[in-house]
Design a protein around this motif. Sequence first.
Motif, short mmCIF file in Angstrom:
data_model
loop_
_atom_site.label_atom_id
_atom_site.label_comp_id
_atom_site.label_asym_id
_atom_site.label_seq_id
_atom_site.Cartn_x
_atom_site.Cartn_y
_atom_site.Cartn_z
N LEU A 117 43.94 16.54 1.51
CA LEU A 117 43.94 17.67 0.58
C LEU A 117 43.09 18.81 1.10
O LEU A 117 43.50 19.98 1.05
CB LEU A 117 43.45 17.21 -0.80
N GLU A 118 41.88 18.51 1.60
CA GLU A 118 40.98 19.55 2.07
C GLU A 118 41.54 20.24 3.30
O GLU A 118 41.49 21.47 3.44
CB GLU A 118 39.60 18.96 2.39
N THR A 119 42.10 19.46 4.22
CA THR A 119 42.69 20.03 5.43
C THR A 119 43.86 20.93 5.09
O THR A 119 44.03 22.02 5.65
CB THR A 119 43.15 18.92 6.39
N SER A 120 44.71 20.49 4.15
CA SER A 120 45.85 21.31 3.73
C SER A 120 45.38 22.60 3.07
O SER A 120 45.95 23.67 3.31
CB SER A 120 46.72 20.52 2.74
N PHE A 121 44.32 22.51 2.27
CA PHE A 121 43.78 23.70 1.62
C PHE A 121 43.26 24.71 2.66
O PHE A 121 43.52 25.91 2.55
CB PHE A 121 42.64 23.29 0.68
N LEU A 122 42.56 24.21 3.68
CA LEU A 122 42.05 25.10 4.71
C LEU A 122 43.19 25.75 5.49
O LEU A 122 43.12 26.92 5.86
CB LEU A 122 41.14 24.32 5.67
N ALA A 123 44.26 24.98 5.74
CA ALA A 123 45.40 25.52 6.49
C ALA A 123 46.07 26.66 5.71
O ALA A 123 46.40 27.71 6.28
CB ALA A 123 46.41 24.42 6.78
N LEU A 124 46.27 26.47 4.41
CA LEU A 124 46.89 27.52 3.60
C LEU A 124 45.97 28.73 3.47
O LEU A 124 46.43 29.88 3.51
CB LEU A 124 47.24 26.97 2.21
N GLY A 125 44.68 28.48 3.32
CA GLY A 125 43.73 29.59 3.25
C GLY A 125 43.72 30.40 4.54
O GLY A 125 43.68 31.64 4.51
N ALA A 126 43.78 29.69 5.68
CA ALA A 126 43.81 30.39 6.97
C ALA A 126 45.09 31.21 7.12
O ALA A 126 45.10 32.29 7.70
CB ALA A 126 43.70 29.37 8.10
N MET A 127 46.20 30.69 6.55
CA MET A 127 47.47 31.41 6.65
C MET A 127 47.42 32.72 5.85
O MET A 127 47.87 33.76 6.33
CB MET A 127 48.59 30.50 6.13
N PHE A 128 46.87 32.66 4.64
CA PHE A 128 46.71 33.88 3.86
C PHE A 128 45.72 34.84 4.53
O PHE A 128 45.95 36.05 4.59
CB PHE A 128 46.23 33.55 2.44
N GLY A 129 44.61 34.30 5.03
CA GLY A 129 43.61 35.14 5.68
C GLY A 129 44.13 35.81 6.93
O GLY A 129 43.87 37.00 7.16
N ALA A 130 44.87 35.06 7.75
CA ALA A 130 45.42 35.64 8.97
C ALA A 130 46.47 36.70 8.65
O ALA A 130 46.52 37.75 9.30
CB ALA A 130 46.04 34.54 9.83
N GLY A 131 47.30 36.44 7.63
CA GLY A 131 48.29 37.44 7.24
C GLY A 131 47.65 38.72 6.76
O GLY A 131 48.12 39.82 7.08
N LEU A 132 46.56 38.60 6.02
CA LEU A 132 45.86 39.78 5.54
C LEU A 132 45.23 40.54 6.69
O LEU A 132 45.30 41.78 6.75
CB LEU A 132 44.79 39.37 4.52
N PHE A 133 44.61 39.83 7.63
CA PHE A 133 43.99 40.47 8.79
C PHE A 133 45.04 41.24 9.60
O PHE A 133 44.81 42.39 10.00
CB PHE A 133 43.32 39.41 9.67
N VAL A 134 46.18 40.60 9.84
CA VAL A 134 47.22 41.23 10.66
C VAL A 134 47.79 42.47 9.97
O VAL A 134 48.05 43.49 10.62
CB VAL A 134 48.33 40.21 10.98
N ASN A 135 47.97 42.40 8.65
CA ASN A 135 48.59 43.52 7.94
C ASN A 135 47.62 44.61 7.55
O ASN A 135 48.04 45.64 6.99
CB ASN A 135 49.32 42.99 6.69
#
Length: 631
Positions: A117-135
């Motif tokens: 659960l924690e690993t999945s949460f970090l992966a989704l958080g990183a996906m949102f964070g990376a998308g925000l950084f790129v955009n």
Amino acid sequence: MVDCDDYHDLPSKSEQCAFISQTESCEDNDGLFHYLKFPYCDLPNAIPLADIMLFVWIAYLFVCLAVTAEDYFCPALTSISKMLKLSQNVAGVTFLALGNGSPDIFSCIAALGSGNLETSFLALGAMFGAGLFVNTIVIGAVTISQDGYVLARRPFFRDCIFYLAAIYWTWYNCYNKKLDLATGIGYIALYVIYVLLVIVGRLVFQKFIKKQSLTTAVNPDPIIDSNYAADLNQQNGNFFDADKENIPIVESDTDENTYHDHLVADTEFDNDGDWTEIPGVRSAAFTRALAVAQTLPYLAQASTRRADSILEPETAETPLLRHDLSYSSPLQRNTSVYEYPSYSMGAVKQMVQHFIRKMNPLHLDDWESEYSFKDKLFDVVSAPGNVFFRISIPVVDTAAPLLGWNKLLNSLQLLVCPVIACLLLQQINNTLISVPIPVIAGCCGLMFMIVMLLTSSQGEAPFYFKAVYTLLGFLMSILWIYTIANEIVSLLSTFGHMFKINGAILGLTVLSWANSVGDLVSDVAMARQGYPQMAVSACIGGPCLNMLLGIGLASTIAIFKHGKSLELKLSGSLIISSAFLMFTICSHLVAIPLMNFKVKKWYGFYTFALYCSFLVLAMLNITNVFKIDVN
């Protein structure tokens, strides 16, 4: 699990070294080296010196990352796009997005596939964070570096709407706290629909402009062609606003910008950023230019000059590289490079001389004429890394004689590339049928090298050279970018442990930035080389690819593996990042059309401000200044 930062509480350096070596949370499985051991185990009596060396090393890695993206990745991507006749938008949401996002996709598959659960949460958080950084940061950097670039309307709306749908769908699944099989397959299906829409829309638009070009060639309209003349004048350096002069403009039933300017902007692009010329465009352009010359005398000179450039056969292309890797010399300017018979001593000597010139990492020809002191310093600093890249990343330079073919170097690359790939992928200790994988790769590469040396000509590139070596260069440049970015992430994580930076803050800032630094460098490099539309398409299409394919493939694999739906969780930081990301995409959808799709520099500063606002709000949430209730 024991926290790695606890080593600071140990009294002696030997105990600190033993703790770091034996503690699982101090290990780094992604990097090639264990950087935290370096100051405490290798240089325990000179830790400040070790820290300085690590800072110098990470600075050099950033230099290598920039060189790899601009001088190797961008030319390979450009060559692939031209060979496949892809538009900038199609290339941006496929090859460039896949190249930038492949590490994130595989990381997401690994994280969600674990079922933790924690690993999945970090992966989704990183996906949102990376998308925000790129955009925000990456699009901002592209906009500031290329002020006033024009985006095509239909592709822009399409990419933003699909990405916005993917963001909302992911947030909704986090809110429901589960991912089932149907949802995972739905993510994959949505991306397939997205790519098909890109390709089909491209084909439809090409047929439309081809039909319009042929129609205009047969029945030129001087009134309508006054708008075309304005486009010609604009391309020759003067801006003429047809809309303000109330001159009729041909409108299509697609939502593209007026396509006339793109038909002649460089004879290489249409409004979707097409790389190829459409049959009939040249004759149509010439017919319209003559009509303009007759009806608008004051534009006759500009129109004729542009028409002449359109009618010229293409004898050379714009160089794809920031520096010419072919190193112009009398030996290389001639298409018949070698004067001696293939196996004479003279031919071998010239081949070796050509190889040495090609391997020279310094661009000495440019030092006296073009390079400033800063450029010369960068050239010298990047030289050691450039030597490794030259021998391990093939480059097909369409502006150079023989496409930059060098028999000795290109043959040697067939041996070096498989071995380097095994090293970068950390396959040194792995075996296949009881034989080490690097040995197998080396033997295969040696066989290909010998075949190449025996069958190729010194003065003529093989017929398969452009296709094979472009693809090989693309893959090797991605592998190098991925490896260097991982090393940067490992070093930043090491600095976090060394200076006891809060893990949540570290993940939100430097780790998030480091994970997206490959996108930043490659996209800005493509924009600087004249393809900002491709860069922006990758900024939107890349995170969309990561989200749809990453979550779709990962959840599908994990559900088949564990036999049950994946559990997810929602947090305050995830709500903040997803909300800012959706607001950023909505800003794109509002602000860019208001600018008539000609993106101004101020918008880059606006996206920077958005990201700074996100950081402030996220920091306040992490430090418990305020908390968001997720229940």
